[in-house]
Design a protein around this motif. Sequence first.
Motif, PDB file in Angstrom:
ATOM      1  N   GLY A   1       0.786  -1.226   0.000  1.00 39.19           N
ATOM      2  CA  GLY A   1       0.000   0.000   0.000  1.00 39.19           C
ATOM      3  C   GLY A   1       0.816   1.274   0.000  1.00 39.19           C
ATOM      4  O   GLY A   1       0.251   2.363   0.059  1.00 39.19           O
ATOM      5  N   ILE A   2       2.159   1.168  -0.063  1.00 37.61           N
ATOM      6  CA  ILE A   2       3.017   2.354  -0.035  1.00 37.61           C
ATOM      7  C   ILE A   2       4.075   2.231  -1.131  1.00 37.61           C
ATOM      8  O   ILE A   2       4.725   1.193  -1.257  1.00 37.61           O
ATOM      9  CB  ILE A   2       3.726   2.512   1.330  1.00 37.61           C
TER      10      ILE A   2
ATOM     11  N   VAL B   1       9.276  -1.718  -6.673  1.00 38.98           N
ATOM     12  CA  VAL B   1       7.857  -1.409  -6.474  1.00 38.98           C
ATOM     13  C   VAL B   1       7.056  -1.999  -7.621  1.00 38.98           C
ATOM     14  O   VAL B   1       7.427  -1.854  -8.788  1.00 38.98           O
ATOM     15  CB  VAL B   1       7.631   0.124  -6.390  1.00 38.98           C
ATOM     16  N   ALA B   2       5.966  -2.671  -7.284  1.00 40.63           N
ATOM     17  CA  ALA B   2       5.057  -3.233  -8.282  1.00 40.63           C
ATOM     18  C   ALA B   2       3.634  -2.898  -7.881  1.00 40.63           C
ATOM     19  O   ALA B   2       3.314  -2.809  -6.696  1.00 40.63           O
ATOM     20  CB  ALA B   2       5.236  -4.743  -8.378  1.00 40.63           C
ATOM     21  N   THR B   3       2.785  -2.691  -8.891  1.00 43.89           N
ATOM     22  CA  THR B   3       1.363  -2.469  -8.652  1.00 43.89           C
ATOM     23  C   THR B   3       0.589  -3.567  -9.364  1.00 43.89           C
ATOM     24  O   THR B   3       0.710  -3.722 -10.580  1.00 43.89           O
ATOM     25  CB  THR B   3       0.923  -1.079  -9.158  1.00 43.89           C
ATOM     26  N   VAL B   4      -0.165  -4.340  -8.586  1.00 39.76           N
ATOM     27  CA  VAL B   4      -0.962  -5.428  -9.126  1.00 39.76           C
ATOM     28  C   VAL B   4      -2.389  -5.244  -8.650  1.00 39.76           C
ATOM     29  O   VAL B   4      -2.632  -5.114  -7.448  1.00 39.76           O
ATOM     30  CB  VAL B   4      -0.406  -6.806  -8.676  1.00 39.76           C
ATOM     31  N   GLY B   5      -3.315  -5.200  -9.586  1.00 33.56           N
ATOM     32  CA  GLY B   5      -4.722  -5.028  -9.228  1.00 33.56           C
ATOM     33  C   GLY B   5      -4.976  -3.735  -8.486  1.00 33.56           C
ATOM     34  O   GLY B   5      -5.837  -3.680  -7.622  1.00 33.56           O
TER      35      GLY B   5
ATOM     36  N   SER C   1       5.828  -2.349  -2.132  1.00 34.49           N
ATOM     37  CA  SER C   1       7.260  -2.057  -2.162  1.00 34.49           C
ATOM     38  C   SER C   1       7.986  -3.216  -1.502  1.00 34.49           C
ATOM     39  O   SER C   1       7.694  -3.555  -0.354  1.00 34.49           O
ATOM     40  CB  SER C   1       7.566  -0.756  -1.407  1.00 34.49           C
ATOM     41  N   THR C   2       8.909  -3.821  -2.221  1.00 34.06           N
ATOM     42  CA  THR C   2       9.725  -4.894  -1.658  1.00 34.06           C
ATOM     43  C   THR C   2      11.073  -4.298  -1.278  1.00 34.06           C
ATOM     44  O   THR C   2      11.852  -3.888  -2.134  1.00 34.06           O
ATOM     45  CB  THR C   2       9.890  -6.048  -2.659  1.00 34.06           C
TER      46      THR C   2
END
Length: 131
Positions: A25-26, A65-69, A74-75
């Motif tokens: 979420g960040i 950082v990845a955005t899915v759905g 952030s990993t």
Amino acid sequence: MLQPALLPLVGNRWTPFVYSIDVVGIDLSDAAFKAQVRLGPGTPGTPLVDLANATAGTQGISVTVATVGGVTTSTVTMRINEPVMEGLPAKPGAELGDDAVLFWDLHVTAQGLSKAVYFRGPFIVKNGATQ
């Protein structure tokens, strides 16, 4: 105020330490990171390990950082190279072969937000036989 999560970390003395944390979420792609390992909380002086932003695969802290759905994750990956892990001391009074029980925390300064401690806890260095 953000309450840091308690996150005990365990690494092996004779190998590099690599650990990834997903922060959901960040977007932390532009964040500044700082993590230190010390003998205990509040121990003064130079830290045993001092990590900051770094390129993936090098000692320090990197982030992807990845955005899915529509959900951003952030990993955050911390890496401590093998020679540094080998040199971490046991606490005073420890017996030969005892694991080193140290302390760590991670400070994050994300764009537009104040610096905060996201994670903290024991940092345990497990002794082994194979060097």
